[in-house]
Design a protein around this motif. Structure first.
Motif, PDB file in Angstrom:
ATOM      1  N   GLY A  91       0.835  -1.201   0.000  1.00  0.00           N
ATOM      2  CA  GLY A  91       0.000   0.000   0.000  1.00  0.00           C
ATOM      3  C   GLY A  91       0.860   1.238   0.000  1.00  0.00           C
ATOM      4  O   GLY A  91       1.903   1.281  -0.667  1.00  0.00           O
ATOM      5  N   TYR A  92       0.438   2.213   0.783  1.00  0.00           N
ATOM      6  CA  TYR A  92       1.137   3.498   0.825  1.00  0.00           C
ATOM      7  C   TYR A  92       1.587   3.764   2.257  1.00  0.00           C
ATOM      8  O   TYR A  92       0.786   3.780   3.191  1.00  0.00           O
ATOM      9  CB  TYR A  92       0.224   4.615   0.330  1.00  0.00           C
ATOM     10  CG  TYR A  92      -0.188   4.427  -1.110  1.00  0.00           C
ATOM     11  CD1 TYR A  92       0.631   4.854  -2.148  1.00  0.00           C
ATOM     12  CD2 TYR A  92      -1.385   3.777  -1.423  1.00  0.00           C
ATOM     13  CE1 TYR A  92       0.265   4.661  -3.467  1.00  0.00           C
ATOM     14  CE2 TYR A  92      -1.755   3.584  -2.744  1.00  0.00           C
ATOM     15  CZ  TYR A  92      -0.931   4.021  -3.760  1.00  0.00           C
ATOM     16  OH  TYR A  92      -1.289   3.815  -5.072  1.00  0.00           O
ATOM     17  N   ARG A  93       2.876   3.988   2.376  1.00  0.00           N
ATOM     18  CA  ARG A  93       3.470   4.234   3.686  1.00  0.00           C
ATOM     19  C   ARG A  93       3.419   5.733   3.978  1.00  0.00           C
ATOM     20  O   ARG A  93       3.880   6.541   3.169  1.00  0.00           O
ATOM     21  CB  ARG A  93       4.899   3.725   3.710  1.00  0.00           C
ATOM     22  CG  ARG A  93       5.597   3.866   5.035  1.00  0.00           C
ATOM     23  CD  ARG A  93       6.884   3.093   5.082  1.00  0.00           C
ATOM     24  NE  ARG A  93       7.786   3.417   3.984  1.00  0.00           N
ATOM     25  CZ  ARG A  93       9.061   3.036   3.928  1.00  0.00           C
ATOM     26  NH1 ARG A  93       9.563   2.298   4.906  1.00  0.00           N
ATOM     27  NH2 ARG A  93       9.812   3.368   2.914  1.00  0.00           N
ATOM     28  N   HIS A  94       2.875   6.085   5.125  1.00  0.00           N
ATOM     29  CA  HIS A  94       2.754   7.487   5.517  1.00  0.00           C
ATOM     30  C   HIS A  94       3.880   7.827   6.490  1.00  0.00           C
ATOM     31  O   HIS A  94       4.009   7.213   7.552  1.00  0.00           O
ATOM     32  CB  HIS A  94       1.386   7.749   6.144  1.00  0.00           C
ATOM     33  CG  HIS A  94       0.257   7.583   5.173  1.00  0.00           C
ATOM     34  ND1 HIS A  94      -0.304   8.636   4.488  1.00  0.00           N
ATOM     35  CD2 HIS A  94      -0.381   6.471   4.735  1.00  0.00           C
ATOM     36  CE1 HIS A  94      -1.250   8.192   3.687  1.00  0.00           C
ATOM     37  NE2 HIS A  94      -1.326   6.877   3.820  1.00  0.00           N
ATOM     38  N   ILE A  95       4.691   8.800   6.096  1.00  0.00           N
ATOM     39  CA  ILE A  95       5.878   9.179   6.859  1.00  0.00           C
ATOM     40  C   ILE A  95       5.669  10.578   7.420  1.00  0.00           C
ATOM     41  O   ILE A  95       5.463  11.538   6.673  1.00  0.00           O
ATOM     42  CB  ILE A  95       7.132   9.138   5.974  1.00  0.00           C
ATOM     43  CG1 ILE A  95       7.334   7.720   5.415  1.00  0.00           C
ATOM     44  CG2 ILE A  95       8.361   9.592   6.756  1.00  0.00           C
ATOM     45  CD1 ILE A  95       8.448   7.617   4.396  1.00  0.00           C
ATOM     46  N   ALA A  96       5.707  10.673   8.737  1.00  0.00           N
ATOM     47  CA  ALA A  96       5.521  11.958   9.416  1.00  0.00           C
ATOM     48  C   ALA A  96       6.859  12.684   9.534  1.00  0.00           C
ATOM     49  O   ALA A  96       7.874  12.080   9.884  1.00  0.00           O
ATOM     50  CB  ALA A  96       4.917  11.742  10.792  1.00  0.00           C
ATOM     51  N   GLN A  97       6.833  13.963   9.237  1.00  0.00           N
ATOM     52  CA  GLN A  97       7.985  14.836   9.457  1.00  0.00           C
ATOM     53  C   GLN A  97       7.774  15.517  10.804  1.00  0.00           C
ATOM     54  O   GLN A  97       6.873  16.343  10.951  1.00  0.00           O
ATOM     55  CB  GLN A  97       8.094  15.854   8.326  1.00  0.00           C
ATOM     56  CG  GLN A  97       8.250  15.207   6.964  1.00  0.00           C
ATOM     57  CD  GLN A  97       7.956  16.154   5.827  1.00  0.00           C
ATOM     58  OE1 GLN A  97       7.593  17.315   6.033  1.00  0.00           O
ATOM     59  NE2 GLN A  97       8.088  15.669   4.598  1.00  0.00           N
TER      60      GLN A  97
END
Length: 211
Positions: A91-97
């Motif tokens: 799927g799509y990996r969500h990366i927080a800054q």
């Protein structure tokens, strides 16, 4: 009948360029062995005791994939990348800054995976535990094969995911490519192309002039 002439200075320049490219090719062979040793070390790291999350790159092999934690004061941005969940689905990996303090570089946290790239994770920060990894590699190919690329920033792969997301797959050495053999072949290819182009240029230069 004109005798073929080989220009001295251009030939020296081309010869030096070819030698540099060949040297870079052999250097990539050496880097391949070093990368293999580093990945072998990293493969055993997930089961080792936790270490402090690194503030700055590069992520060295002795801490790559080690358990770690950090405190995300607040999320200042998001980025989305292709990724894999712990259950094996893609799927799509969500990366927080994340902002981690009044000063400093902040931190990246891969919080989880969804099936929608436009999903809005309901996560604003807090204490996170997981494994040390590296940010996705979007560096230009020529900078990577030439060894001039900036080191990748450290990223924490969160062990647990917020509501609505699946936990990301734990890091694995199998997910880190060892492309140095391909880089070496590319440098040798560039050297061969340079030689061929120069030979063709000499032939054209020394070809009989039309009357």
């Amino acid at each position: 009948m004109n005798k073929a002439r080989i220009p001295f200075i251009p030939t020296i320049i081309v010869a030096l360029a070819v030698l540099v490219m060949i040297g870079l090719g052999f250097w990539q062979f050496q880097r391949r062995d070093e990368k293999a040793q580093a990945l072998a070390l990293a493969a055993s790291n997930p089961g080792k005791p936790p270490v402090a999350f690194p503030k700055l790159p590069p992520v060295t092999a002795d801490i790559l994939f080690r358990p770690s934690s950090l405190h995300c004061l607040r999320v200042v941005g998001w980025q989305v990348e292709a990724g894999r969940a712990a259950d094996g689905s893609t799927g799509y990996r969500h990366i927080a800054q994340c902002n981690t303090g009044a000063e400093g570089p902040g931190a990246l946290v891969a919080v989880g995976v969804t099936q929608r790239p436009d999903a809005k994770p309901n996560w604003t920060g807090g204490q996170v535990t997981g494994w040390i990894s590296q940010e996705p590699d979007h560096r230009a190919l020529i900078s990577r094969i030439g060894g001039k690329a900036m080191p990748l920033r450290p990223m924490l792969i969160a062990r647990a995911a917020p509501a609505g997301l699946k936990p990301s797959a734990p890091p694995s050495a199998a997910d880190v490519p060892n492309n140095h053999l391909a880089y070496a072949v590319q440098w040798f290819f560039f050297a061969g192309v340079a030689i061929i182009i120069y030979i063709l240029a000499l032939r054209r230069r020394n070809a009989p002039k039309a009357p």
